[in-house]
Design a protein around this motif. Structure first.
Motif, PDB file in Angstrom:
ATOM      1  N   MET A   1    -125.237 -34.034 -23.903  1.00 21.67           N
ATOM      2  CA  MET A   1    -123.929 -34.099 -23.240  1.00 21.67           C
ATOM      3  C   MET A   1    -122.826 -33.675 -24.198  1.00 21.67           C
ATOM      4  SD  MET A   1    -124.232 -35.069 -20.090  1.00 21.67           S
ATOM      5  CE  MET A   1    -122.598 -35.681 -19.699  1.00 21.67           C
ATOM      6  N   ALA A   2    -121.751 -33.131 -23.654  1.00 20.69           N
ATOM      7  CA  ALA A   2    -120.613 -32.739 -24.483  1.00 20.69           C
ATOM      8  C   ALA A   2    -120.000 -33.972 -25.137  1.00 20.69           C
ATOM      9  CB  ALA A   2    -119.566 -32.044 -23.622  1.00 20.69           C
ATOM     10  N   SER A   3    -119.503 -33.801 -26.366  1.00 20.01           N
ATOM     11  CA  SER A   3    -118.861 -34.901 -27.068  1.00 20.01           C
ATOM     12  C   SER A   3    -117.511 -35.203 -26.422  1.00 20.01           C
ATOM     13  CB  SER A   3    -118.668 -34.547 -28.537  1.00 20.01           C
ATOM     14  OG  SER A   3    -117.684 -33.527 -28.658  1.00 20.01           O
ATOM     15  N   ALA A   4    -116.971 -36.363 -26.762  1.00 19.90           N
ATOM     16  CA  ALA A   4    -115.670 -36.748 -26.220  1.00 19.90           C
ATOM     17  C   ALA A   4    -114.593 -35.754 -26.627  1.00 19.90           C
ATOM     18  CB  ALA A   4    -115.309 -38.160 -26.699  1.00 19.90           C
ATOM     19  N   GLU A   5    -114.664 -35.276 -27.887  1.00 20.90           N
ATOM     20  CA  GLU A   5    -113.661 -34.322 -28.377  1.00 20.90           C
ATOM     21  C   GLU A   5    -113.748 -32.992 -27.620  1.00 20.90           C
ATOM     22  OE1 GLU A   5    -111.151 -34.809 -30.496  1.00 20.90           O
ATOM     23  OE2 GLU A   5    -111.797 -36.903 -30.416  1.00 20.90           O
ATOM     24  N   GLN A   6    -114.981 -32.560 -27.329  1.00 19.68           N
ATOM     25  CA  GLN A   6    -115.152 -31.311 -26.582  1.00 19.68           C
ATOM     26  C   GLN A   6    -114.626 -31.447 -25.155  1.00 19.68           C
ATOM     27  OE1 GLN A   6    -119.382 -30.834 -27.220  1.00 19.68           O
ATOM     28  NE2 GLN A   6    -119.052 -29.135 -28.649  1.00 19.68           N
ATOM     29  N   LEU A   7    -114.871 -32.590 -24.529  1.00 19.09           N
ATOM     30  CA  LEU A   7    -114.368 -32.815 -23.177  1.00 19.09           C
ATOM     31  C   LEU A   7    -112.844 -32.805 -23.145  1.00 19.09           C
ATOM     32  CD1 LEU A   7    -116.800 -35.609 -21.915  1.00 19.09           C
ATOM     33  CD2 LEU A   7    -116.658 -33.259 -21.075  1.00 19.09           C
ATOM     34  N   LYS A   8    -112.230 -33.455 -24.151  1.00 18.50           N
ATOM     35  CA  LYS A   8    -110.766 -33.475 -24.217  1.00 18.50           C
ATOM     36  C   LYS A   8    -110.219 -32.070 -24.456  1.00 18.50           C
ATOM     37  CE  LYS A   8    -110.382 -36.792 -27.315  1.00 18.50           C
ATOM     38  NZ  LYS A   8    -109.749 -37.769 -28.236  1.00 18.50           N
ATOM     39  N   ALA A   9    -110.902 -31.313 -25.339  1.00 17.96           N
ATOM     40  CA  ALA A   9    -110.443 -29.944 -25.643  1.00 17.96           C
ATOM     41  C   ALA A   9    -110.579 -29.042 -24.419  1.00 17.96           C
ATOM     42  CB  ALA A   9    -111.245 -29.372 -26.814  1.00 17.96           C
ATOM     43  N   LEU A  10    -111.669 -29.227 -23.647  1.00 17.24           N
ATOM     44  CA  LEU A  10    -111.856 -28.450 -22.421  1.00 17.24           C
ATOM     45  C   LEU A  10    -110.719 -28.715 -21.440  1.00 17.24           C
ATOM     46  CD1 LEU A  10    -115.680 -28.661 -21.608  1.00 17.24           C
ATOM     47  CD2 LEU A  10    -114.336 -26.568 -21.843  1.00 17.24           C
ATOM     48  N   LEU A  11    -110.423 -30.006 -21.238  1.00 15.11           N
ATOM     49  CA  LEU A  11    -109.379 -30.386 -20.291  1.00 15.11           C
ATOM     50  C   LEU A  11    -108.014 -29.879 -20.753  1.00 15.11           C
ATOM     51  CD1 LEU A  11    -108.673 -31.885 -17.711  1.00 15.11           C
ATOM     52  CD2 LEU A  11    -108.420 -33.986 -19.040  1.00 15.11           C
ATOM     53  N   LYS A  12    -107.738 -30.009 -22.047  1.00 17.74           N
ATOM     54  CA  LYS A  12    -106.455 -29.574 -22.597  1.00 17.74           C
ATOM     55  C   LYS A  12    -106.270 -28.064 -22.425  1.00 17.74           C
ATOM     56  CE  LYS A  12    -103.588 -30.097 -26.758  1.00 17.74           C
ATOM     57  NZ  LYS A  12    -103.247 -28.713 -27.044  1.00 17.74           N
ATOM     58  N   SER A  13    -107.309 -27.296 -22.738  1.00 19.47           N
ATOM     59  CA  SER A  13    -107.206 -25.838 -22.611  1.00 19.47           C
ATOM     60  C   SER A  13    -107.035 -25.421 -21.158  1.00 19.47           C
ATOM     61  CB  SER A  13    -108.440 -25.161 -23.226  1.00 19.47           C
ATOM     62  OG  SER A  13    -109.618 -25.577 -22.564  1.00 19.47           O
ATOM     63  N   HIS A  14    -107.671 -26.147 -20.231  1.00 22.85           N
ATOM     64  CA  HIS A  14    -107.521 -25.854 -18.797  1.00 22.85           C
ATOM     65  C   HIS A  14    -106.092 -26.135 -18.335  1.00 22.85           C
ATOM     66  CE1 HIS A  14    -108.349 -25.545 -14.543  1.00 22.85           C
ATOM     67  NE2 HIS A  14    -107.865 -26.761 -14.369  1.00 22.85           N
ATOM     68  N   ILE A  15    -105.545 -27.270 -18.760  1.00 26.68           N
ATOM     69  CA  ILE A  15    -104.179 -27.642 -18.373  1.00 26.68           C
ATOM     70  C   ILE A  15    -103.170 -26.630 -18.893  1.00 26.68           C
ATOM     71  CG2 ILE A  15    -102.352 -29.375 -18.721  1.00 26.68           C
ATOM     72  CD1 ILE A  15    -104.608 -31.500 -18.719  1.00 26.68           C
ATOM     73  N   GLU A  16    -103.377 -26.156 -20.142  1.00 22.84           N
ATOM     74  CA  GLU A  16    -102.443 -25.223 -20.769  1.00 22.84           C
ATOM     75  C   GLU A  16    -102.663 -23.782 -20.306  1.00 22.84           C
ATOM     76  OE1 GLU A  16    -102.951 -25.750 -24.943  1.00 22.84           O
ATOM     77  OE2 GLU A  16    -101.791 -27.614 -25.016  1.00 22.84           O
ATOM     78  N   GLY A  17    -103.719 -23.558 -19.535  1.00 23.73           N
ATOM     79  CA  GLY A  17    -103.986 -22.202 -19.054  1.00 23.73           C
ATOM     80  C   GLY A  17    -104.541 -21.287 -20.129  1.00 23.73           C
ATOM     81  N   ASP A  18    -105.108 -21.887 -21.205  1.00 22.34           N
ATOM     82  CA  ASP A  18    -105.668 -21.092 -22.304  1.00 22.34           C
ATOM     83  C   ASP A  18    -107.112 -20.753 -21.967  1.00 22.34           C
ATOM     84  OD1 ASP A  18    -106.462 -19.926 -24.635  1.00 22.34           O
ATOM     85  OD2 ASP A  18    -105.529 -21.422 -25.940  1.00 22.34           O
ATOM     86  N   GLU A  19    -107.295 -19.703 -21.194  1.00 23.29           N
ATOM     87  CA  GLU A  19    -108.609 -19.347 -20.671  1.00 23.29           C
ATOM     88  C   GLU A  19    -109.603 -18.991 -21.775  1.00 23.29           C
ATOM     89  OE1 GLU A  19    -109.302 -15.599 -18.357  1.00 23.29           O
ATOM     90  OE2 GLU A  19    -109.290 -17.021 -16.705  1.00 23.29           O
TER      91      GLU A  19
END
Length: 347
Positions: A1-19
């Protein structure tokens, strides 16, 4: 499973539109799962990422704006982004140049149809010509016509004195070319594209040119790459075959000069103007210089509260531009002579 940091980074990049960052982190998750022996899951994740990338790029090809507001991280100093609105119809160009640009735009819009037959659209263009003849505006027009962002590659930040650093930064630019569809514009391209082995050449620039040649060869993205130069004669010969089209921009003829001035002066009352005489006076000036001369005539009329723009005032501002051009040309010629005299002969 993805780590907590990776999940947060995924969500953050999605919110910021950093594809680009979103896909990069997602690939890291897939690689992590593969290392843990979850091969099937890793393969499914990679397939999903590839499908999402393809969908995003095709959406850009269809004319939708790429969901990226501005470069992030290390790219902030290397790229500046804008969404131009100037269209091809707004430019006054030679018929040959206009047809080449129309062809490139049409091929980009019909990308999918060409791809079905194993073909690719023109997307690597080299623009050559004197300053002020429309090269920079062309990059803006192509971005506007295709509905994608214009990324200006900042050579002042790209080129450094430290060995290997410029090539590393160039790699970041080409990574962006692959991750985010846009028009990537290398202005004053001779700064990195000059001939290898020139008398004033240095080893680092040769390495940068070699890196550029490799990267543009390897590039299979959906982005449009445009390079522009005022000095095609000093470009390395190996560069020319890397571009799909080399488009040459010349100075406007009398008909184009008159059309340019009429368009620039529209909305301002003018006296009786002899367009042939005015065009003859403006011969030898670039589009940009003619535009500035027209602006000066308009400002002069406004400041002095003249009822209209007089022919004499317009000719005067054009003459001033010609004198300025001659001075700059003479100074540049003297500078080239001094540089040539002080250079070390090649062996």
């Amino acid at each position: 499973m993805a780590s907590a940091e990776q999940l947060k980074a995924l969500l953050k990049s999605h919110i910021e539109g950093d594809e680009g960052r979103f896909f990069s982190i997602a690939m890291q998750v897939a690689a992590h799962e593969a290392k843990r022996g979850h091969g099937k899951l890793a393969e499914e994740l990679r397939d999903m990422i590839d499908s999402a990338k393809s969908h995003s790029q095709k959406a850009g090809l269809a004319g939708n704006l790429v969901p990226l507001n501005k470069p992030r991280g290390e790219l902030v100093g290397l790229l500046s982004v804008s969404y131009p609105k100037t269209r091809l119809a707004d430019m006054i160009l030679d018929e040959g140049v206009s047809e080449k640009l129309k062809r490139a735009i049409k091929e980009q819009r019909l990308f999918s149809k060409l791809h079905e037959h194993g073909l690719s659209p023109r997307r690597k263009l080299l623009l050559v010509g004197q300053p002020g003849t429309g090269k920079t505006m062309t990059a803006s027009v192509l971005a506007a016509e295709l509905g994608i962002p214009l990324f200006l590659v900042r050579l002042d930040s790209l080129i450094t004195k430290f060995m290997g650093e410029t090539a590393a930064k160039l790699r970041q630019v080409f990574d962006a070319v692959g991750n985010v569809r846009g028009v990537y514009f290398f202005d004053e391209f001779d700064a990195i594209g000059s001939q290898r082995g020139m008398a004033n050449d240095v080893g680092e620039i040769r390495r940068v040119l070699n890196s550029f040649l490799q990267m543009i060869d390897q590039d299979q993205s959906y982005s449009v790459i445009i390079a522009a130069t005022n000095h095609p004669e000093i470009l390395d010969y190996a560069l020319f075959r890397r571009f799909d089209d080399v488009i040459e921009y010349g100075l406007p003829n009398q008909e184009q000069i008159a059309a340019m001035l009429k368009r620039r002066l529209v909305g301002f009352k003018s006296g009786k103007l002899t367009w042939r005489k005015i065009a003859e006076e403006a011969a030898g000036l670039s589009y940009a210089e003619i535009s500035r001369a027209a602006d000066e005539a308009i400002k002069n009329a406004i400041i002095h509260e003249h009822a209209s723009i007089a022919e004499g005032d317009l000719i005067r501002t054009l003459t001033e531009r010609k004198l300025m051009r001659h001075k700059l040309t003479d100074n540049n010629a003297k500078g080239r002579l001094i540089t040539h005299a002080g250079s070390t002969p090649t062996k």
